[in-house]
Write a protein that holds these residues in place. Structure first.
Motif, PDB file in Angstrom:
ATOM      1  N   VAL A 105       0.842  -1.202   0.000  1.00  3.42           N
ATOM      2  CA  VAL A 105       0.000   0.000   0.000  1.00  3.42           C
ATOM      3  C   VAL A 105       0.873   1.246   0.000  1.00  3.42           C
ATOM      4  O   VAL A 105       0.617   2.193  -0.733  1.00  3.42           O
ATOM      5  N   LEU A 106       1.921   1.227   0.797  1.00  6.30           N
ATOM      6  CA  LEU A 106       2.846   2.355   0.848  1.00  6.30           C
ATOM      7  C   LEU A 106       3.492   2.590  -0.519  1.00  6.30           C
ATOM      8  O   LEU A 106       3.616   3.728  -0.971  1.00  6.30           O
ATOM      9  N   GLU A 107       3.871   1.505  -1.194  1.00  5.99           N
ATOM     10  CA  GLU A 107       4.472   1.625  -2.525  1.00  5.99           C
ATOM     11  C   GLU A 107       3.497   2.254  -3.514  1.00  5.99           C
ATOM     12  O   GLU A 107       3.864   3.105  -4.314  1.00  5.99           O
ATOM     13  N   VAL A 108       2.235   1.861  -3.470  1.00  6.71           N
ATOM     14  CA  VAL A 108       1.215   2.423  -4.356  1.00  6.71           C
ATOM     15  C   VAL A 108       1.021   3.908  -4.062  1.00  6.71           C
ATOM     16  O   VAL A 108       0.926   4.727  -4.977  1.00  6.71           O
ATOM     17  N   ILE A 109       0.985   4.278  -2.795  1.00  2.00           N
ATOM     18  CA  ILE A 109       0.824   5.688  -2.430  1.00  2.00           C
ATOM     19  C   ILE A 109       1.986   6.509  -2.981  1.00  2.00           C
ATOM     20  O   ILE A 109       1.784   7.590  -3.529  1.00  2.00           O
ATOM     21  N   ILE A 110       3.179   5.990  -2.875  1.00  2.00           N
ATOM     22  CA  ILE A 110       4.348   6.697  -3.404  1.00  2.00           C
ATOM     23  C   ILE A 110       4.237   6.846  -4.915  1.00  2.00           C
ATOM     24  O   ILE A 110       4.522   7.899  -5.471  1.00  2.00           O
ATOM     25  N   LEU A 111       3.780   5.778  -5.614  1.00  2.22           N
ATOM     26  CA  LEU A 111       3.601   5.853  -7.064  1.00  2.22           C
ATOM     27  C   LEU A 111       2.576   6.912  -7.438  1.00  2.22           C
ATOM     28  O   LEU A 111       2.756   7.652  -8.403  1.00  2.22           O
ATOM     29  N   VAL A 112       1.488   6.979  -6.701  1.00  4.12           N
ATOM     30  CA  VAL A 112       0.440   7.946  -7.005  1.00  4.12           C
ATOM     31  C   VAL A 112       0.966   9.358  -6.826  1.00  4.12           C
ATOM     32  O   VAL A 112       0.695  10.244  -7.629  1.00  4.12           O
ATOM     33  N   ILE A 113       1.734   9.573  -5.778  1.00  3.73           N
ATOM     34  CA  ILE A 113       2.304  10.889  -5.522  1.00  3.73           C
ATOM     35  C   ILE A 113       3.303  11.263  -6.618  1.00  3.73           C
ATOM     36  O   ILE A 113       3.367  12.389  -7.069  1.00  3.73           O
ATOM     37  N   GLN A 114       4.062  10.287  -7.074  1.00  2.00           N
ATOM     38  CA  GLN A 114       5.070  10.545  -8.100  1.00  2.00           C
ATOM     39  C   GLN A 114       4.519  10.132  -9.462  1.00  2.00           C
ATOM     40  O   GLN A 114       4.798   9.052  -9.954  1.00  2.00           O
ATOM     41  N   GLY A 115       3.725  11.017 -10.060  1.00  2.00           N
ATOM     42  CA  GLY A 115       3.072  10.709 -11.325  1.00  2.00           C
ATOM     43  C   GLY A 115       4.027  10.298 -12.424  1.00  2.00           C
ATOM     44  O   GLY A 115       3.717   9.461 -13.255  1.00  2.00           O
ATOM     45  N   GLU A 116       5.207  10.882 -12.433  1.00  3.91           N
ATOM     46  CA  GLU A 116       6.199  10.529 -13.450  1.00  3.91           C
ATOM     47  C   GLU A 116       6.575   9.056 -13.327  1.00  3.91           C
ATOM     48  O   GLU A 116       6.729   8.360 -14.318  1.00  3.91           O
ATOM     49  N   THR A 117       6.703   8.584 -12.105  1.00  4.12           N
ATOM     50  CA  THR A 117       7.015   7.179 -11.876  1.00  4.12           C
ATOM     51  C   THR A 117       5.868   6.296 -12.342  1.00  4.12           C
ATOM     52  O   THR A 117       6.089   5.239 -12.917  1.00  4.12           O
ATOM     53  N   LEU A 118       4.644   6.725 -12.115  1.00  2.00           N
ATOM     54  CA  LEU A 118       3.471   5.988 -12.557  1.00  2.00           C
ATOM     55  C   LEU A 118       3.475   5.861 -14.083  1.00  2.00           C
ATOM     56  O   LEU A 118       3.232   4.776 -14.625  1.00  2.00           O
ATOM     57  N   GLU A 119       3.787   6.939 -14.767  1.00  2.00           N
ATOM     58  CA  GLU A 119       3.857   6.898 -16.229  1.00  2.00           C
ATOM     59  C   GLU A 119       4.966   5.956 -16.698  1.00  2.00           C
ATOM     60  O   GLU A 119       4.773   5.165 -17.617  1.00  2.00           O
ATOM     61  N   LYS A 120       6.116   6.043 -16.065  1.00  2.00           N
ATOM     62  CA  LYS A 120       7.222   5.152 -16.438  1.00  2.00           C
ATOM     63  C   LYS A 120       6.834   3.691 -16.246  1.00  2.00           C
ATOM     64  O   LYS A 120       7.161   2.839 -17.074  1.00  2.00           O
ATOM     65  N   LYS A 121       6.135   3.400 -15.149  1.00  2.00           N
ATOM     66  CA  LYS A 121       5.704   2.025 -14.882  1.00  2.00           C
ATOM     67  C   LYS A 121       4.731   1.556 -15.959  1.00  2.00           C
ATOM     68  O   LYS A 121       4.845   0.433 -16.467  1.00  2.00           O
ATOM     69  N   ALA A 122       3.784   2.392 -16.324  1.00  2.03           N
ATOM     70  CA  ALA A 122       2.807   2.030 -17.351  1.00  2.03           C
ATOM     71  C   ALA A 122       3.497   1.763 -18.691  1.00  2.03           C
ATOM     72  O   ALA A 122       3.232   0.759 -19.358  1.00  2.03           O
ATOM     73  N   ARG A 123       4.408   2.656 -19.072  1.00  3.66           N
ATOM     74  CA  ARG A 123       5.140   2.479 -20.328  1.00  3.66           C
ATOM     75  C   ARG A 123       5.997   1.207 -20.291  1.00  3.66           C
ATOM     76  O   ARG A 123       6.089   0.480 -21.286  1.00  3.66           O
TER      77      ARG A 123
END
Length: 182
Positions: free
Chosen positions: A9-27
């Motif tokens: 859950v903590l990892e997901v919260i960090i990903l949500v906060i860091q949108g750039e990381t979320l985009e990188k993960k999706a790509r």
């Protein structure tokens, strides 16, 4: 209490906060599943070439990049691919496991999830998506082939939706042809 769950859950919260990381993960998930940006650009070219003179892959790629910058798109990619992976690992409950493994035609949730991407660029996206989902050109034919160990129940619809949204964005960027005087 549930230390592993708490860390996830903590990892997901960090990903949500860091949108750039979320985009990188999706790509990265798209790439890991065999979808290259050029594959997506070719789908956009397929959809828009009849309507836009001198359309090239570079312009298509720019529109793909714009679509892939949206948070709704990141969330859809990550959710859909995770469900495909869980189906491959046989970690879903019966009968959902079998439905996703077989990509049952009447399931429809895969298309509904993909429509969250199409919604970003207006109603033309729906017609683009319906068409490309029906004819399955390029990478979509490969993803929909049901050959090999990978499950792509969600991915093929997500890829089609990304291309449809990018094609819609591109169509919206063109001057209004009805206002051109002869």
């Amino acid at each position: 209490m549930y230390p592993k769950f708490k860390n996830e859950v903590l990892e997901v919260i960090i990903l949500v906060i860091q949108g750039e990381t979320l985009e990188k993960k999706a790509r990265q998930l798209l790439k890991d599943r065999g979808v290259e940006m050029e594959d997506l650009a070719e789908l956009v070219l397929f959809l828009q070439k009849p309507y836009i003179e001198d359309l090239d892959l570079v312009t298509c790629m720019e529109n793909i990049d714009s679509v892939l910058s949206k948070r709704e798109v990141h969330n859809t990619i990550i959710t859909g691919i995770q469900l495909d992976i869980l189906a491959e690992e046989k970690k879903l409950i019966h009968p959902l496991q079998e439905i996703l493994e077989e990509d049952e035609g009447l399931y429809g949730i895969d298309e509904i999830l993909a429509l969250s991407i199409v919604n970003v660029y207006g109603s033309i996206g729906f017609t683009n998506y319906g068409y490309i989902d029906k004819v399955k050109p390029g990478i979509l034919a490969k993803l929909n082939s049901h050959e090999g160990p990978q499950v792509h129940t969600f991915l093929d619809d997500i890829v089609g939706a990304i291309a449809a949204a990018a094609a819609s964005r591109l169509a919206h960027s063109q001057p209004d042809k009805s206002s051109i005087t002869q």
